[in-house]
Design a protein around this motif. Structure first.
Motif, PDB file in Angstrom:
ATOM      1  N   THR A 173       0.801  -1.443   0.011  1.00  0.00           N
ATOM      2  CA  THR A 173      -0.047   0.026   0.146  1.00  0.00           C
ATOM      3  C   THR A 173       0.884   1.319  -0.043  1.00  0.00           C
ATOM      4  OG1 THR A 173      -0.204   0.115   2.382  1.00  0.00           O
ATOM      5  CG2 THR A 173      -2.037  -1.135   1.154  1.00  0.00           C
ATOM      6  N   SER A 174       2.023   1.097  -0.178  1.00  0.00           N
ATOM      7  CA  SER A 174       3.081   2.112  -0.170  1.00  0.00           C
ATOM      8  C   SER A 174       2.618   3.261  -1.234  1.00  0.00           C
ATOM      9  CB  SER A 174       4.528   1.906  -0.217  1.00  0.00           C
ATOM     10  OG  SER A 174       4.825   0.997  -1.441  1.00  0.00           O
ATOM     11  N   ARG A 175       2.041   3.018  -2.274  1.00  0.00           N
ATOM     12  CA  ARG A 175       1.883   3.789  -3.740  1.00  0.00           C
ATOM     13  C   ARG A 175       0.504   4.355  -3.538  1.00  0.00           C
ATOM     14  NH1 ARG A 175       4.006  -1.028  -5.485  1.00  0.00           N
ATOM     15  NH2 ARG A 175       1.968  -1.598  -6.187  1.00  0.00           N
ATOM     16  N   MET A 176      -0.275   3.891  -2.562  1.00  0.00           N
ATOM     17  CA  MET A 176      -1.784   4.468  -2.438  1.00  0.00           C
ATOM     18  C   MET A 176      -1.897   5.779  -2.389  1.00  0.00           C
ATOM     19  SD  MET A 176      -4.768   3.060   0.298  1.00  0.00           S
ATOM     20  CE  MET A 176      -4.525   1.461  -0.653  1.00  0.00           C
ATOM     21  N   THR A 177      -2.962   6.444  -2.928  1.00  0.00           N
ATOM     22  CA  THR A 177      -3.231   7.873  -3.056  1.00  0.00           C
ATOM     23  C   THR A 177      -4.662   7.963  -2.708  1.00  0.00           C
ATOM     24  OG1 THR A 177      -3.757   7.962  -5.191  1.00  0.00           O
ATOM     25  CG2 THR A 177      -1.214   8.290  -4.438  1.00  0.00           C
ATOM     26  N   ILE A 178      -4.975   9.116  -2.672  1.00  0.00           N
ATOM     27  CA  ILE A 178      -6.543   9.516  -2.400  1.00  0.00           C
ATOM     28  C   ILE A 178      -7.252   8.870  -3.677  1.00  0.00           C
ATOM     29  CG2 ILE A 178      -8.293  11.463  -2.396  1.00  0.00           C
ATOM     30  CD1 ILE A 178      -6.386  12.994  -0.819  1.00  0.00           C
ATOM     31  N   GLU A 179      -6.785   8.890  -4.914  1.00  0.00           N
ATOM     32  CA  GLU A 179      -7.289   8.417  -6.344  1.00  0.00           C
ATOM     33  C   GLU A 179      -7.623   7.093  -5.850  1.00  0.00           C
ATOM     34  OE1 GLU A 179      -9.065   8.002  -9.515  1.00  0.00           O
ATOM     35  OE2 GLU A 179      -8.321  10.003  -8.916  1.00  0.00           O
ATOM     36  N   ASP A 180      -7.173   6.272  -4.903  1.00  0.00           N
ATOM     37  CA  ASP A 180      -7.521   4.952  -4.800  1.00  0.00           C
ATOM     38  C   ASP A 180      -8.885   4.681  -4.051  1.00  0.00           C
ATOM     39  OD1 ASP A 180      -5.594   3.183  -5.862  1.00  0.00           O
ATOM     40  OD2 ASP A 180      -4.004   4.146  -4.376  1.00  0.00           O
ATOM     41  N   SER A 181      -9.026   5.962  -3.214  1.00  0.00           N
ATOM     42  CA  SER A 181     -10.485   6.008  -2.292  1.00  0.00           C
ATOM     43  C   SER A 181     -11.651   6.283  -3.567  1.00  0.00           C
ATOM     44  CB  SER A 181     -10.350   7.139  -1.548  1.00  0.00           C
ATOM     45  OG  SER A 181      -9.377   6.712  -0.347  1.00  0.00           O
ATOM     46  N   ARG A 182     -11.273   7.113  -4.311  1.00  0.00           N
ATOM     47  CA  ARG A 182     -11.961   7.409  -5.554  1.00  0.00           C
ATOM     48  C   ARG A 182     -12.544   6.116  -6.158  1.00  0.00           C
ATOM     49  NH1 ARG A 182      -8.214  11.598  -6.644  1.00  0.00           N
ATOM     50  NH2 ARG A 182      -8.931  13.565  -5.567  1.00  0.00           N
ATOM     51  N   SER A 240       5.960   2.477  14.347  1.00  0.00           N
ATOM     52  CA  SER A 240       4.583   2.527  13.777  1.00  0.00           C
ATOM     53  C   SER A 240       4.287   4.061  13.062  1.00  0.00           C
ATOM     54  CB  SER A 240       3.436   2.391  14.647  1.00  0.00           C
ATOM     55  OG  SER A 240       3.310   3.431  15.764  1.00  0.00           O
ATOM     56  N   VAL A 241       5.330   4.537  12.670  1.00  0.00           N
ATOM     57  CA  VAL A 241       5.922   5.771  11.808  1.00  0.00           C
ATOM     58  C   VAL A 241       5.499   5.612  10.590  1.00  0.00           C
ATOM     59  CG1 VAL A 241       6.966   7.669  11.533  1.00  0.00           C
ATOM     60  CG2 VAL A 241       7.520   6.726  13.823  1.00  0.00           C
ATOM     61  N   VAL A 242       4.740   6.611  10.065  1.00  0.00           N
ATOM     62  CA  VAL A 242       4.244   6.369   8.591  1.00  0.00           C
ATOM     63  C   VAL A 242       5.186   6.946   7.856  1.00  0.00           C
ATOM     64  CG1 VAL A 242       2.715   7.360   7.025  1.00  0.00           C
ATOM     65  CG2 VAL A 242       1.706   6.513   9.156  1.00  0.00           C
ATOM     66  N   ALA A 243       5.728   6.161   6.654  1.00  0.00           N
ATOM     67  CA  ALA A 243       6.538   6.673   5.686  1.00  0.00           C
ATOM     68  C   ALA A 243       6.108   6.970   4.344  1.00  0.00           C
ATOM     69  CB  ALA A 243       7.670   5.731   5.729  1.00  0.00           C
ATOM     70  N   PHE A 260       9.099  11.895   7.910  1.00  0.00           N
ATOM     71  CA  PHE A 260      10.012  10.686   7.735  1.00  0.00           C
ATOM     72  C   PHE A 260       9.646   9.929   6.525  1.00  0.00           C
ATOM     73  CE2 PHE A 260       9.967  11.441  12.160  1.00  0.00           C
ATOM     74  CZ  PHE A 260      11.332  11.178  12.605  1.00  0.00           C
ATOM     75  N   GLU A 261       9.418  10.689   5.365  1.00  0.00           N
ATOM     76  CA  GLU A 261       8.973   9.739   4.076  1.00  0.00           C
ATOM     77  C   GLU A 261      10.189   9.199   3.730  1.00  0.00           C
ATOM     78  OE1 GLU A 261       7.131  11.210  -0.189  1.00  0.00           O
ATOM     79  OE2 GLU A 261       7.445  12.592   1.387  1.00  0.00           O
ATOM     80  N   SER A 262      11.309   9.728   3.545  1.00  0.00           N
ATOM     81  CA  SER A 262      12.307   8.699   3.343  1.00  0.00           C
ATOM     82  C   SER A 262      12.885   7.798   4.165  1.00  0.00           C
ATOM     83  CB  SER A 262      13.557  10.104   2.857  1.00  0.00           C
ATOM     84  OG  SER A 262      13.887  10.828   4.038  1.00  0.00           O
ATOM     85  N   ALA A 263      12.458   7.627   5.162  1.00  0.00           N
ATOM     86  CA  ALA A 263      12.957   6.777   6.362  1.00  0.00           C
ATOM     87  C   ALA A 263      12.576   5.568   6.032  1.00  0.00           C
ATOM     88  CB  ALA A 263      12.379   7.053   7.641  1.00  0.00           C
ATOM     89  N   SER A 264      11.775   4.962   5.296  1.00  0.00           N
ATOM     90  CA  SER A 264      11.824   3.553   4.773  1.00  0.00           C
ATOM     91  C   SER A 264      11.094   3.479   3.230  1.00  0.00           C
ATOM     92  CB  SER A 264      10.409   3.075   5.524  1.00  0.00           C
ATOM     93  OG  SER A 264      10.348   1.911   5.200  1.00  0.00           O
ATOM     94  N   LYS A 265      11.441   2.556   2.546  1.00  0.00           N
ATOM     95  CA  LYS A 265      10.565   2.406   1.111  1.00  0.00           C
ATOM     96  C   LYS A 265       9.357   1.747   1.118  1.00  0.00           C
ATOM     97  CE  LYS A 265      15.211   1.647  -0.864  1.00  0.00           C
ATOM     98  NZ  LYS A 265      16.185   0.674  -1.923  1.00  0.00           N
ATOM     99  N   THR A 266       8.983   1.229   2.383  1.00  0.00           N
ATOM    100  CA  THR A 266       7.729   0.735   2.591  1.00  0.00           C
ATOM    101  C   THR A 266       6.929   1.462   3.200  1.00  0.00           C
ATOM    102  OG1 THR A 266       8.194  -0.293   4.857  1.00  0.00           O
ATOM    103  CG2 THR A 266       8.707  -1.613   2.646  1.00  0.00           C
TER     104      THR A 266
END
Length: 345
Positions: A173-182, A240-243, A260-266
């Protein structure tokens, strides 16, 4: 929640909630406005390809089972579309919601008197015994035989169609965006013959988000720490920090940046207390997953790290379902933006 339970549910599944309700104030669900359910005659058959499986619906489903998957995206989407009367079993719940009435509406749904398996979800025989005509799962995990679940083929054999939510096919789900909710809203709209209702929800939600984006577009983008309340998923103090994922899309729309966006690839980072302490944190977003007092957790963190700008300005917001995949992302965008840019909104 323990690491074991969260892993059993599949942490990647925890991504869901979304847009607002139909024809009312922000966050009002279609269930609360008592809209009639869709007719199951006109507009069928409907064919939908989902995670490589092509399925045909000859009528709107009437016996829907919603698997847990550590999500409320699917059940919230059905409620927003006014389809609660189609649900015969629902295992999704966070116990709270930013949308008035939603938590109570979810609580009122039937649970089927099912003994859940070690993954806190519906085991194979219990699922088949429900005689569903549609089963919803957040990710492919919910249809994996080695996890003790009924497979998509087994459910097809008993006349049930199956659906895996957007980005759930490979459980990343790392690539998920609001478009997926749509996309989830649109797919449910097609399946149940209420596409007009789904599009109306999307238009209203997009309008609210666009209004926020316009108001904050010239503002400085604060660094935001996003994490789950009182939850561990790994070996460090802050596991449990979101990346990455839909959270970042929501933050961007609200005029913020994930610290912390760059802290993990997942989707999640597993960080030491020292790394979190050294970060420049302007605001805090605490996500509650069945935590009875997430506000206390947020205040504890701000006290623990007084050097943060977030602590000095008491800048935090607590969310539950609106920051995930589902029908209320506009609510999260608005609430976060008001915390980050109170003078702009």
């Amino acid at each position: 929640m323990s690491t074991k339970r969260f892993a059993a549910l599949g942490v990647i599944a925890v991504v869901g909630a979304a847009t607002a309700g139909c024809g009312g104030p922000t966050g009002e669900t279609a269930a609360e406005t008592k809209q009639p359910a869709a007719s199951s005659a006109a507009g069928y058959p409907v064919t939908l390809e989902n995670c490589g499986v092509k399925q045909t619906f000859t009528k709107a489903p009437g016996r829907v089972v919603v698997m847990n998957g550590a999500s409320v995206a699917e059940v919230s989407t059905l409620l927003a579309l006014g389809l609660e009367d189609r649900i015969v079993v629902n295992q999704q719940s966070y116990g709270m919601s930013e949308v008035p009435g939603r938590a109570d509406a979810i609580k009122a749904l039937p649970k089927g008197d099912i003994k859940l398996n070690d993954a806190f979800d519906i085991p194979r025989e219990a699922m088949l015994g429900q005689r569903p005509d549609l089963v919803l799962s957040t990710t492919a995990y919910g249809f994996d035989a080695k996890n003790g679940f009924a497979t998509r083929d087994q459910l097809k054999d008993v006349g049930a169609n199956t659906y895996i939510s957007p980005q759930g096919c490979d459980q990343d789900t790392s690539r998920m965006t609001i478009e997926d909710s749509r996309a989830l809203l649109r797919d449910m709209g097609k399946i149940f013959g209420v596409s007009d209702r789904a599009e109306r929800l999307i238009v209203e939600s997009d309008k609210r988000i666009a209004e926020v984006v316009e108001k904050v577009k010239d503002e400085k983008k604060p660094n935001v720490l996003v994490l789950f309340s009182n939850m561990t998923m790994g070996g460090n103090d802050f596991s449990s920090v979101v990346a990455k994922g839909i959270y970042n899309d929501i933050l961007a729309k609200a005029g913020g940046t994930n610290a912390f966006e760059s802290a993990s690839k997942t989707s999640f980072a597993d960080l030491s207390k020292e790394k979190v302490a050294a970060a420049d944190v302007d605001a805090l977003v605490v996500i509650s997953y069945n935590d009875p007092d997430p506000t206390a957790y947020a205040k504890k963190l701000l006290k623990e790290f007084p050097q943060w700008s977030a602590a000095k300005n008491d800048a935090y917001v607590v969310l539950s379902d609106s920051i995930y995949l589902g029908p209320s992302n506009d609510v999260a965008v608005e609430k976060i933006a008001k915390t980050l840019h109170p003078d702009a909104l």
